[in-house]
Design a protein around this motif. Structure first.
Motif, PDB file in Angstrom:
ATOM      1  N   LEU A 188      43.207  40.623  50.991  1.00  8.81           N
ATOM      2  CA  LEU A 188      41.926  41.040  50.436  1.00  8.81           C
ATOM      3  C   LEU A 188      42.008  41.415  48.959  1.00  8.81           C
ATOM      4  O   LEU A 188      40.998  41.406  48.259  1.00  8.81           O
ATOM      5  N   SER A 189      43.223  41.726  48.472  1.00  9.04           N
ATOM      6  CA  SER A 189      43.386  42.211  47.101  1.00  9.04           C
ATOM      7  C   SER A 189      43.808  41.147  46.107  1.00  9.04           C
ATOM      8  O   SER A 189      43.460  41.230  44.923  1.00  9.04           O
ATOM      9  N   ILE A 190      44.584  40.148  46.557  1.00  8.28           N
ATOM     10  CA  ILE A 190      45.203  39.237  45.600  1.00  8.28           C
ATOM     11  C   ILE A 190      44.183  38.374  44.869  1.00  8.28           C
ATOM     12  O   ILE A 190      44.372  38.037  43.701  1.00  8.28           O
ATOM     13  N   GLY A 191      43.074  38.031  45.543  1.00 12.87           N
ATOM     14  CA  GLY A 191      42.042  37.250  44.864  1.00 12.87           C
ATOM     15  C   GLY A 191      41.459  37.998  43.667  1.00 12.87           C
ATOM     16  O   GLY A 191      41.460  37.490  42.544  1.00 12.87           O
ATOM     17  N   PRO A 192      40.955  39.223  43.870  1.00 11.25           N
ATOM     18  CA  PRO A 192      40.452  40.004  42.728  1.00 11.25           C
ATOM     19  C   PRO A 192      41.519  40.289  41.682  1.00 11.25           C
ATOM     20  O   PRO A 192      41.225  40.301  40.476  1.00 11.25           O
ATOM     21  N   LEU A 193      42.778  40.531  42.106  1.00  9.56           N
ATOM     22  CA  LEU A 193      43.842  40.797  41.137  1.00  9.56           C
ATOM     23  C   LEU A 193      44.107  39.560  40.272  1.00  9.56           C
ATOM     24  O   LEU A 193      44.247  39.665  39.046  1.00  9.56           O
ATOM     25  N   ALA A 194      44.194  38.392  40.911  1.00  7.85           N
ATOM     26  CA  ALA A 194      44.391  37.156  40.143  1.00  7.85           C
ATOM     27  C   ALA A 194      43.207  36.920  39.220  1.00  7.85           C
ATOM     28  O   ALA A 194      43.361  36.491  38.068  1.00  7.85           O
ATOM     29  N   HIS A 195      42.011  37.191  39.718  1.00  7.70           N
ATOM     30  CA  HIS A 195      40.784  37.032  38.930  1.00  7.70           C
ATOM     31  C   HIS A 195      40.833  37.887  37.666  1.00  7.70           C
ATOM     32  O   HIS A 195      40.349  37.495  36.611  1.00  7.70           O
ATOM     33  N   ALA A 196      41.466  39.063  37.777  1.00  9.47           N
ATOM     34  CA  ALA A 196      41.547  39.980  36.641  1.00  9.47           C
ATOM     35  C   ALA A 196      42.684  39.642  35.692  1.00  9.47           C
ATOM     36  O   ALA A 196      42.520  39.682  34.468  1.00  9.47           O
ATOM     37  N   PHE A 197      43.863  39.282  36.238  1.00 13.70           N
ATOM     38  CA  PHE A 197      45.055  39.162  35.402  1.00 13.70           C
ATOM     39  C   PHE A 197      45.290  37.760  34.825  1.00 13.70           C
ATOM     40  O   PHE A 197      45.969  37.628  33.806  1.00 13.70           O
ATOM     41  N   VAL A 198      44.768  36.709  35.449  1.00 13.74           N
ATOM     42  CA  VAL A 198      44.963  35.367  34.878  1.00 13.74           C
ATOM     43  C   VAL A 198      44.380  35.279  33.467  1.00 13.74           C
ATOM     44  O   VAL A 198      45.077  34.871  32.524  1.00 13.74           O
TER      45      VAL A 198
END
Length: 217
Positions: A188-198
């Motif tokens: 549930l977290s990795i999508g938003p994290l990737a969305h933020a850090f890429v």
């Protein structure tokens, strides 16, 4: 499209040395983060649930299956017209080796609080590392290339990544992979994290427009 070169291969506009350093620091962080999740033993990330399931059903180590699956996922790039770069090959080779090395050196701690620290730290580090090595512009890893290929066709990174993670999780669970609270938190977290850090770590080039993938088309 404009983002294709930035996400699948080298993009001019910044010193190559900087790109190489960011790439390999990101890959090191990615391998360490996956190892932290495994060592935390509170549930691994969905891809490692899949790798563990394969390991339990067919033998071989988790890191070895990570290498094999990386090669198989590259075949899925063909219909997406994705092209591997240095980062793609490096990811496919190094991450599995880092995981096997870390698991050979370290063991799961007994204290529950330490296992939670490993799990939560692993999730966060994975998101940062993903942004770092993709942002280097030398080619995403096999799994992230699949994500970026679909995102480039009009979908947001967080939506695509979450769908992929949940699908892989379900298959790995059926195969007997280690599922726990950490798996759910990661998925549930990795999508938003990737969305933020890429985009945060993207090294700008003349054609690089990572915001397009974040907003959709």
């Amino acid at each position: 499209m404009a983002t294709h070169a930035a996400l699948s291969g080298f993009v001019p506009g910044a010193p190559r040395a900087r790109r190489l350093v960011q790439l390999y620091v990101g890959l090191l962080g990615f391998g360490v983060s996956a190892s932290m999740l495994l060592l935390g033993s509170l549930g691994v990330d969905p891809w490692d649930v899949f790798h563990q399931g394969l390991s339990r059903q067919l033998g071989l180590g988790v890191g070895t299956w990570a290498l094999i699956v990386s090669a198989a996922v590259l075949l899925l790039w063909i219909p997406l017209r994705q092209w591997p770069g240095l980062g793609t090959i490096s990811n496919g080779i190094l991450v599995g080796l880092i995981i096997d090395s870390m698991l050979a050196i370290f063991h799961t701690p007994h204290a529950l609080v330490l296992r939670w620290v490993l799990m939560l730290g692993g999730v966060l580090l994975n998101g940062v590392a993903t942004g770092a090595y993709i942002g280097a512009g030398l080619g995403p890893g096999p799994r992230d290339g699949l994500m970026m290929g679909w995102a480039a066709r009009g979908h947001q990174i967080r939506v695509v990544r979450t769908c992929i993670e949940l699908t892989v999780f379900a298959i790995g669970w059926i195969l007997g992979g280690n599922v726990g609270i950490g798996t759910v938190i990661y998925a549930l977290s990795i999508g938003p994290l990737a969305h933020a850090f890429v985009p945060r770590f993207a090294i700008s080039g003349p054609t690089q427009q990572p915001e397009a993938l974040l907003e959709g088309h």
